[in-house]
Design an enzyme around this catalytic site. Sequence first.
Site, PDB file in Angstrom:
ATOM      1  N   HIS A 176       0.821  -1.215   0.000  1.00 40.98           N
ATOM      2  CA  HIS A 176       0.000   0.000   0.000  1.00 40.98           C
ATOM      3  C   HIS A 176       0.851   1.259   0.000  1.00 40.98           C
ATOM      4  O   HIS A 176       0.385   2.329  -0.395  1.00 40.98           O
ATOM      5  CB  HIS A 176      -1.007  -0.003   1.157  1.00 40.98           C
ATOM      6  CG  HIS A 176      -0.456   0.220   2.519  1.00 40.98           C
ATOM      7  ND1 HIS A 176      -0.151  -0.801   3.400  1.00 40.98           N
ATOM      8  CD2 HIS A 176      -0.179   1.360   3.201  1.00 40.98           C
ATOM      9  CE1 HIS A 176       0.269  -0.314   4.537  1.00 40.98           C
ATOM     10  NE2 HIS A 176       0.272   1.011   4.450  1.00 40.98           N
ATOM     11  N   ASP A 179       1.245  -7.828   2.263  1.00 44.46           N
ATOM     12  CA  ASP A 179       1.356  -6.378   2.075  1.00 44.46           C
ATOM     13  C   ASP A 179       2.826  -5.978   1.989  1.00 44.46           C
ATOM     14  O   ASP A 179       3.393  -5.416   2.915  1.00 44.46           O
ATOM     15  CB  ASP A 179       0.660  -5.657   3.224  1.00 44.46           C
ATOM     16  CG  ASP A 179       0.416  -4.177   2.931  1.00 44.46           C
ATOM     17  OD1 ASP A 179       0.931  -3.695   1.896  1.00 44.46           O
ATOM     18  OD2 ASP A 179      -0.266  -3.517   3.725  1.00 44.46           O
ATOM     19  N   SER A 204       4.104   1.798   8.664  1.00 42.36           N
ATOM     20  CA  SER A 204       3.803   0.936   7.526  1.00 42.36           C
ATOM     21  C   SER A 204       5.063   0.749   6.686  1.00 42.36           C
ATOM     22  O   SER A 204       5.684   1.723   6.268  1.00 42.36           O
ATOM     23  CB  SER A 204       2.707   1.555   6.659  1.00 42.36           C
ATOM     24  OG  SER A 204       1.482   1.554   7.332  1.00 42.36           O
TER      25      SER A 204
END
Length: 725
Positions: free
Chosen positions: A82, A218, A651
């Site tokens: 992402h 991810d 992240s």
Amino acid sequence: MKKALLLLSLVAAPALAGEGKWTPQQVLDLDPAWLRAQGLQVSPRKLWDPKRGTGLLAGAVNVGGCTGAFISSTGLVITNHHCAFGVIQEHSTPQRDLITQGFLASERKDELPGKGARVQVPRSFTDVTAQVLAAVPQGADDLVRYKAIERKQKELVAECEKRPATRCQVSTFDGGVNYTLVDAVELVDVRLVYAPPRAVGEYGGEEDNWMWPRHTGDFAIVRAYTAPDGASAPYSEKNVPFKAEFFFPLATEGVKPGDFVMVLGYPGRTYRALLAEEMAERQSRLYPRMRDVFGEAIRILEEEGDKDPAGKIAVASTVKSLHNVHKNAGGQLAGLKRGKLVEKQHQSEADVAAWAGKNSAKWASALTARDALLAEQKANTKVFEREFLLGSTPRLARGPALAVTLSRLAAERAKPDLERRPEYMEREQARIKDRLEREQKNVFLPAEKRLLMAYVRRAQALGADERIAAVDKHFGKVFVEKDVAAKVDALYAVTQVLTLSERMKMATETVAQLEARKDPMLAFGADLARELEALDDVGDRRQGMSLRLRPDWRKAVLAHAGKPVAPDANGTLRVTFAKVQGYSPRDGAVYTPQTTLTGMLAKHTGEEPFDVPERVSKVAESKRYGAWADKKLKDVPVNFLADADTTGGNSGSPTVNGKGQLVGVNFDRVWENVANDFGYNPDVARNVNVDVRYVLWMLDQVENADTLLRELGVRKGPPVAGETR
């Protein structure tokens, strides 16, 4: 019985004192014996050498709102899918849908450059508190105080950035107790090497977002490039891979429950230093309004995107971002209530106040400061609705938001550089132009019109004392759907703001030139810009007040603690120490800390968000695990939990073992831990990571990326020159 005891042991294992996002300098203040006992096998000074101002922590890099990590000396960076989504979307079309299909560069020449993609490698951290505070004039009011501090920060940054390819910032710690100059080298040629299919990178979608168990791949891999002489340079076919001094070799053996890990990265913002009433305001007003407003925007974008394949690609990045913010707000509300965090903060404040009151001669200013902060907080609630909606303009209406940027860009450019707002200074011009160009990929007119309609409807419903004058001027004061729809259609029919070539010309024009265009969207944006500028001035005064008062209170809090306290996250490099372990989310439920390919297949329904790509499911179903199966699990681990202290910005953070080897990539927190931003709860503080063995299994068994695996050092034999596969 043995199995039940094993599950309980995974949850009840001795917890690491994981609270704390420690700065590189603070790592050296922690007890080395304690760190060794937890599992750190390298010297703390290998993590950070104060003489050089660098160390292994510098292998964690800032990739623009996310974190990444060098995993080879040849510039390979692993981050989240992402986090690389903008580059993936940039190169996707209905005919070549990289979002859906994924991407692997067969050779280095096939790697895809990302417009505006950047990697910042930390170089040094310098305490500049004395210089910043000395810049405040005697007797300065709050606005003058803020402007003086901001001016000094700009001057320090300007001096720092005299070196080529340098990106600096002055970061504020503990509400103004300390200021640190952060120096980084910025690499501006960043190319996509590998991205899994979206059904892997987002497996589980919003249903699984912030949840456990997870089975999400991810991750993505990019590569940073430089000029042949090693200097940072824009994209060129002559550029060569960046030579990384610090990188994290991949730990092919992975992790097991109870293992020590560290998460390194750039956590964005946490709010543990807020007063209880400030937390309560977020709980009662901010997060409910975010759920309401952004939830409506998501529904509009998804409904319009589903009508058109190109539109679905155009809105994908915005939808993804809004979904994350929307669900996060719900998690914050649930966590604040579950953990009684406001009540705990009230008690903590009372304890500090009682302690300070026993020595009022020394700490009287701290108590006075807290009372003044509370009074200001109550006053601000009176204008909340207008300020929230006006400040949310960039998320709710892209056309007006672009017009605002163009208007403010022209107005600020007319000022001397050091007098401009920081986001419009010369150092930001390249980023602004990149964003103005990149936004074209996100424009989908049917969705744009509906978003603006919803924005106008909300603005026209505000009370008499909270009006947004620009909306009243251009759309009227009362919402009549037919009339507003006609005005919105007329606005988009003639504007050139959404035409890329014209917008890029506008980015170089003066205020007078923009006005001469007689573009109605520009006119609306200019009026909004004036109100946003006035709102910024209000915010500056409030910040000046906070910078005057909060340090006195924070000094009392820190003194009362009597031990090192990690400051709130502020986008700077941090490290948190943790253990791999599961947790119990509620009565009668026990979660183990690892998930597997078998679990992923068990969720497979053939429909989004649980639709395993056929080329992945075939390999998994045939149990072609290669070298990546866990001996105890007898399966390939997909995700694992640890009790690291993380938040947004983490992240893509590397999760590494005590030897400094990469064992995973952080990408989320569990639902019960979302409100970790306000307080660390060791019972539920769990971050979610992609296991490195799942990454390697995808590259090996699914993608046959042999040369890339050799470049990563997990397969024997040198990589073929110029290839990544």
